[in-house]
Design a protein around this motif. Sequence first.
Motif: not given
Length: 659
Positions: A437-466
Amino acid sequence: MSTISETLKTPSTDSLPFPDLELESETPATEASTKSKDEPPTAPSELIADLALRRALGRNGRRLLQKGGALVLVLHVPTAAWVEAISSAANRLLGHKAVVLQAKTNQRRYSETLEIQVTHALERNVPVLAVSQAPDLYLPSVVTGAADLVVHVPPPSPKLMGEAIAAWCRSQQPRGLKAEDLAGLDLPDLSASLRPGSKTPEICIERLRRAARSRTVAHRDDDTPRLEDLHGYGPARDWALALVDDVARLRRGEIGPDALESCLLFGIPGTGKSTLARSIARTANLPLFQSSIAKFFADGPGYLDSVIKQMNAFFDQLIAAAPSVGFLDEVDALPNRATLSHKGADWWLPVITNMLLRIDQVRATKAGVVLLAATNHVERVDAALRRPGRFDRTFEIMPPDEEALIAILRLHLGADLKDADLTPVARLGQGATGAVAVGWIRAARQRARLAERMMGLDDLLAEAAPVDPRSAEQLRIVAIHEAGHAIVAHRLNLPVLSATIMASDTAGGSTRLNITGLTPDRITLEAQVMAALAGRCADIVLGQGANAGAASDLKEATRLVAALHVSFGLGETLSYRAPQQDALSTLMMDPKMAATVEADLQRLMARTMVLVESNIAAILALTEQLLAKRVVSAKEIASVAAAHLPSSKMSIRKSLVLC
C-alpha cells in the motif's frame, strides 16, 4: 609478553600468556615505576571509566584496592568496549601491580592453566584483576570462585556523566542532562563527546544528544508511526500497547524489569513486522538495537568466532542500554537443529547454543530488555528458541483487512487526498500488505509529479488496480469461475472473505476463504473440496466448458482428499502415512490410494455440479457484480446469495451426508 615469575620481580603489570586472552596491560612494564597511582586520567575514556569505577567501588572498595595484596577482583562492565578502560582505571588504583585478565569472549577453555597461574600470583601476594562484560559466561570458574570482591560497574548515569563533562571542561557541573540523552550510548560514544577544545559543557551535551538520537527511534527523523496510529496488527498491537504501559510502570517503580515480555512476530513479507518493532521502541521511548544473523556475518570476517563475537556484542549492548528493545530480524536464518544436516551441525551448533544462552542471560539479568524477533517462516525456527522464557508470545501478522488498509493509506497519505473516500482503493487492493500500500502511494505521487499536477484519487486507483488488459469475454469467464467458488462456499457454510477478478502473478482471479481456525471432520473437509471444484463446475454449466485455469483448484481438492485418507484417518483406514502438506506424494507411489482419491473426487464433483445448477441465478448475479466492481466483499456475497435462493429444496448439510 611477561611471565608470572618476571612480574613478581617488579611492580609492573603482567599479562597471562594465552593467545586468545586479551591481557595486554594499559601500562607497559617500563612505564610502571614512573606512573603514579594518583595521576589523573588524560583521555576522555579514562576519565569516564575512572569516575564510573570509583562510583561503583564506593569508599570501602577503593580502600580494599589501594591496600593491594593477594586480592582477586572481578569487575562486571557494561559492554566489551569498557573492558580495557576499566582495567586501566582499576590497575591505577592497585598501583599497576596486578595480573590483569581481560575477557571479552569465553576463556573457560583455559581453566586448568589459569588455576595454576592465579594460584601462583596469589601465593606471592600479587593481586589478580579480572574484567568482563559477562563474567559468569566468559571467566573461568577458578577466577569467579576465588573472587574477594565482585563489582558491577553500571553505565554512567546523567549525574556521573555530568561530573565527567565538568571535569573535562573545567567548569561547574551542567544541568539538564537526562537519561534519554545517554540512551543506547556505549563508551566510545560517550568519549567522543569530550574532545580537545570543548570549552563549554553545552557543546558536549549536544554531542551526546545527537548520538542518542541516532540510536533511539523516538528521536529519529523517520516516519515510524506510534502504536496508537498503527492499524491491522490485531492482538499483536494490543500486546504491544500493554507492553508500553508496563514500561511506564517500570519507570515509576511499580513493577520489576522481569515483568517485561518478549515476543516473536511471523507472517508473509511486507506485513510490517519491523515497523511494529520500531513503533514499540518509539512509543515506549526506548533505545532500539536491530540486528540479524546476516549482520553478524557482515560485521566481521564470517568465521565462527567472529560471528559469535558479533552476536555477543549485540546482547551486551542491550543489557548495557537497558531498559531497551532488541530486534532480531529474519531469525529463521538461524538453522533449526531438528532439520540441520550432520555436515552443518559442526559449524552451526555453537552459534545456535550461544544464541540460546545469551537470550537466557538477557532474560535472567532482569535488566529490562524487551526482545523481539521476526520471521517469514515460523515453522523453520528452532523450537527451543520459540519457547516461553525466551520468547513469551508468538503473533502472526496478517495482511490488513479493508478497514485497516484504509487507515494505513490515510496515515501515509498525510495531507494528500484529505477528503477522498479511500474505500474503493482498499477494496480493489484487498489482500495487499501495508508495504504494498505504501508502494502505491509512492508510485501515485510520482505519476502526478511526472504529469506536473496534484495527486488525485485516480492516480492511487491506477496503482492499486491497474487497467485490466484482458478482453470482456476473458473477464466474464473469470467472473463466472470465481462466482461459482464464492456462492457454493457460502451455501456450504464456509466463511467466505471476498472474491475478485483482479489478476495476480499466479491466478486470473481469486476467492478467499477463512478456514485457518477450523478443526475439520470429513463433512467439513469434503465441503472445502466442493468449494474448490465449484469454479470448474461453473465453467462447465455457465461458461465455455472446462479449461486449464482450474489446475490450482484441482491440486488443492486432490490434496485435501488425499490428506483425508493418509493424514487425518477419516477414510477407510486409520494409519498415518504422510503430513497433509505431503499427501499428494503418496498417490504417485500407491496406485490403489490414487484410485480411491479419484473415486472421491468424481463423487464430490457430481455433488458440486448439482449445487451449481441449483444456484445459477445467484452465480450469474454475482458475476455481474464482479464485472462491475472487480472485488466483492463477504457481505455482498451473502446479500446476493440471500436474494437468489437455490432452486433445490434439499438442505446442504443433508446433501453432504448423502454424498
